[in-house]
Design an enzyme around this catalytic site. Structure first.
Site, PDB file in Angstrom:
ATOM      1  N   GLN A 193      -6.932  44.565  13.316  1.00 13.28           N
ATOM      2  CA  GLN A 193      -7.173  44.867  11.896  1.00 13.28           C
ATOM      3  C   GLN A 193      -6.030  45.677  11.291  1.00 13.28           C
ATOM      4  OE1 GLN A 193      -9.715  43.892   9.982  1.00 13.28           O
ATOM      5  NE2 GLN A 193     -11.166  43.136  11.506  1.00 13.28           N
ATOM      6  N   ALA A 214      -3.276  36.821  14.002  1.00  6.87           N
ATOM      7  CA  ALA A 214      -2.672  36.430  12.718  1.00  6.87           C
ATOM      8  C   ALA A 214      -3.692  36.280  11.595  1.00  6.87           C
ATOM      9  CB  ALA A 214      -1.910  35.108  12.889  1.00  6.87           C
ATOM     10  N   HIS A 215      -4.942  35.922  11.947  1.00 11.00           N
ATOM     11  CA  HIS A 215      -5.854  35.459  10.885  1.00 11.00           C
ATOM     12  C   HIS A 215      -6.529  36.570  10.084  1.00 11.00           C
ATOM     13  CE1 HIS A 215     -10.035  35.801  12.618  1.00 11.00           C
ATOM     14  NE2 HIS A 215      -9.347  35.881  13.747  1.00 11.00           N
ATOM     15  N   THR A 253       1.507  25.270  26.656  1.00 11.52           N
ATOM     16  CA  THR A 253       2.546  24.952  25.677  1.00 11.52           C
ATOM     17  C   THR A 253       2.397  25.845  24.455  1.00 11.52           C
ATOM     18  OG1 THR A 253       2.522  22.685  26.450  1.00 11.52           O
ATOM     19  CG2 THR A 253       3.539  23.091  24.298  1.00 11.52           C
ATOM     20  N   CYS A 340     -18.933  38.504  14.375  1.00  7.28           N
ATOM     21  CA  CYS A 340     -18.942  37.912  15.708  1.00  7.28           C
ATOM     22  C   CYS A 340     -20.372  37.805  16.205  1.00  7.28           C
ATOM     23  CB  CYS A 340     -18.101  38.766  16.639  1.00  7.28           C
ATOM     24  SG  CYS A 340     -16.502  39.121  15.921  1.00  7.28           S
TER      25      CYS A 340
HETATM   26  C1  LIG Z   1     -11.058  39.886  14.688  1.00 10.52           C
HETATM   27  C2  LIG Z   1     -10.894  40.887  15.767  1.00 10.52           C
HETATM   28  C3  LIG Z   1     -10.755  40.509  17.104  1.00 10.52           C
HETATM   29  C4  LIG Z   1     -10.811  39.066  17.528  1.00 10.52           C
HETATM   30  O1  LIG Z   1      -9.629  38.422  17.173  1.00 10.52           O
HETATM   31  P1  LIG Z   1      -9.499  36.824  17.302  1.00 10.52           P
HETATM   32  O2  LIG Z   1      -8.066  36.598  16.979  1.00 10.52           O
HETATM   33  O3  LIG Z   1     -10.443  36.269  16.315  1.00 10.52           O
HETATM   34  O4  LIG Z   1      -9.825  36.473  18.710  1.00 10.52           O
HETATM   35  C5  LIG Z   1     -10.581  41.500  18.049  1.00 10.52           C
HETATM   36  N1  LIG Z   1     -10.552  42.793  17.710  1.00 10.52           N
HETATM   37  C6  LIG Z   1     -10.674  43.206  16.433  1.00 10.52           C
HETATM   38  C7  LIG Z   1     -10.606  44.662  16.115  1.00 10.52           C
HETATM   39  C8  LIG Z   1     -10.855  42.267  15.431  1.00 10.52           C
HETATM   40  O5  LIG Z   1     -11.008  42.680  14.171  1.00 10.52           O
END
Ligand SMILES: *Cc1c(COP(=O)(O)O)cnc(C)c1O
Length: 407
Positions: A193, A214-215, A253, A340
């Site tokens: 975050q 990245a997301h 890969t 989640c």
């Molecule tokens: C979203 C998040 C994750 C999980 O990341 P992904 O890339 O979706 O596997 C892990 N830790 C924190 C603090 C997150 O906010």
């Protein structure tokens, strides 16, 4: 500000759930596209131009990420690309536990960590490791003295997140890193975050391993990274075996287009334009809080200032949590707790760890004001939420006195 079409798909539904994910920035998409079509090579193919182009793009991305977190610029092999922060956390926790089990079998983390840290810890407990889950203070911050007391001779790793995914609280990474360094314990941080929103510096903060994704940063889903310190060298046991990519630490890969998008997202976040954007998001976040607080019985979850700029988490007294989300869901995309383990109705483990009772933990709203939100949207959300809360409270609502958390 970039023109982004992602938010226009549901014109009535205002997206404020950036802790769960963010839309892909159009500029990131543009950087990725060539690597899906013309430049499709495998970065491990070293006998022709297709492979060289992919390898060069990956190398460049590795450099961008290294720079962004203050890693040593002459050894970008400290960045291991993964499928996201979940995989990076699993690699860090299991990989360290496996590599150092002869030194010790004790790990320390926080009760408020993301499930992608807590669940690997529980898995390690089943294998015979011991894990201490430290409580946090009512504002969500770790008391550094508790950590100092919890470290033992057999402790091999401390894992503390940089920014919380539900309340945005920022842990004192520099202090934690200094303590771990002094006591000879490795320090891992989940910075999923935090990257691009607060300064991160693995040298200044004595961080040995850092998970990224990245997301949450307007990049694509399905790509992340683990920073692993080389000097002094951190041992790590691979968890995925195969072709030996990423120095044998993560076979498979490399997804060149994803990696290029990740680096572009990080570059954009660090640009002066987007850093200014963060100040704007903070203002809008504060505007939202200032408008909701006067409704009474609205409780801020987490530290008032030591927080990510866009994050706001509130518990709403006198309403049913499920009814609140149900009434808002066609207007505002927010969540209660984490995204989640979808379908899960249990109150947030983070809010319970702050000492909130189950009713207040369940009646919570987690907002994230992001890059593409406008002032008009925030004002609309303020109206909608105020109307909804008043309606659900049905007239005779009186805020009660909330007792501070008992330790
Ligand atoms: C979203 C998040 C994750 C999980 O990341 P992904 O890339 O979706 O596997 C892990 N830790 C924190 C603090 C997150 O906010």
């Amino acid at each position: 500000m970039a023109n982004n079409t992602a938010n226009n798909t549901h014109s009535q539904l205002i997206y404020l759930d950036g802790h769960a994910t963010t839309p892909l920035d159009a500029r990131v998409l543009n950087a990725m596209l060539p690597y899906l079509t013309e430049q499709f090579g495998n970065s491990s193919s070293q006998s022709h131009r297709y492979g060289w182009e992919a390898a060069a793009a990956v190398k460049q991305a590795r450099q961008v990420l290294s720079n962004a977190i203050g890693a040593s610029s002459d050894d970008p092999s400290e960045i291991i690309f993964t499928s996201g922060a979940t995989e990076a956390n699993n690699l860090a926790l299991k990989g360290i536990a496996e590599a150092y089990f002869q030194k010790g079998r004790h790990l320390i983390t926080l009760q408020t960590e993301h499930s992608a840290v807590l669940e690997p810890c529980r898995y390690l407990e089943r294998l015979g490791f011991e894990v201490t889950y430290l409580p946090v203070q009512p504002d969500g911050l770790l008391d550094i003295h508790l950590l100092a007391e919890a470290i033992r001779p057999e402790t091999v790793l401390v894992s503390v997140m940089a920014a919380n995914s539900e309340i945005g609280v920022l842990q004192p990474l520099g202090e934690i890193g200094a303590l771990c360094r002094e006591r000879g314990v490795l320090f891992h941080t989940d910075a999923a975050q935090a990257i691009g929103k607060i300064p991160l510096d693995v040298q200044a903060m004595s961080i040995d391993l850092m998970s990224l994704t990245a997301h949450k940063l307007y990049g694509p889903k399905g790509v992340g990274a683990l920073y692993v310190r080389r000097r002094p060298r951190v041992q790590l046991a691979a968890q995925l075996h195969g072709g030996g990519q990423e120095q044998g630490l993560r076979s498979g890969t490399l997804a060149t287009h994803q990696i290029v998008g990740f680096a572009r997202a990080v570059e954009l976040a660090d640009s002066p334009e987007e850093q200014e954007g963060l100040a704007h998001q903070r203002q809008l976040r504060d505007r939202l809080w200032s408008a909701l607080a006067p409704l009474g019985g609205i409780h801020l979850n987490g530290h008032p200032t030591q927080r990510l700029p866009g994050s706001l988490n509130v518990s709403v007294e006198g309403v049913d949590g499920a009814a609140l989300l149900l009434s808002l869901r066609s207007q505002v995309a927010v969540s209660s707790g984490s995204a989640c383990g979808s379908g899960k109705t249990a109150p947030s483990h983070v809010l319970l760890a702050l000492g909130r009772d189950r009713a207040l933990a369940a009646a919570s709203l987690r907002f994230c004001v992001g890059r593409f939100n406008t002032e008009a949207e925030i004002d609309q959300v303020i109206d909608q939420i105020s109307v909804t809360i008043r309606a659900l409270r049905l007239g005779d609502f009186k805020p009660r006195e909330i007792k501070p958390k008992q330790d």
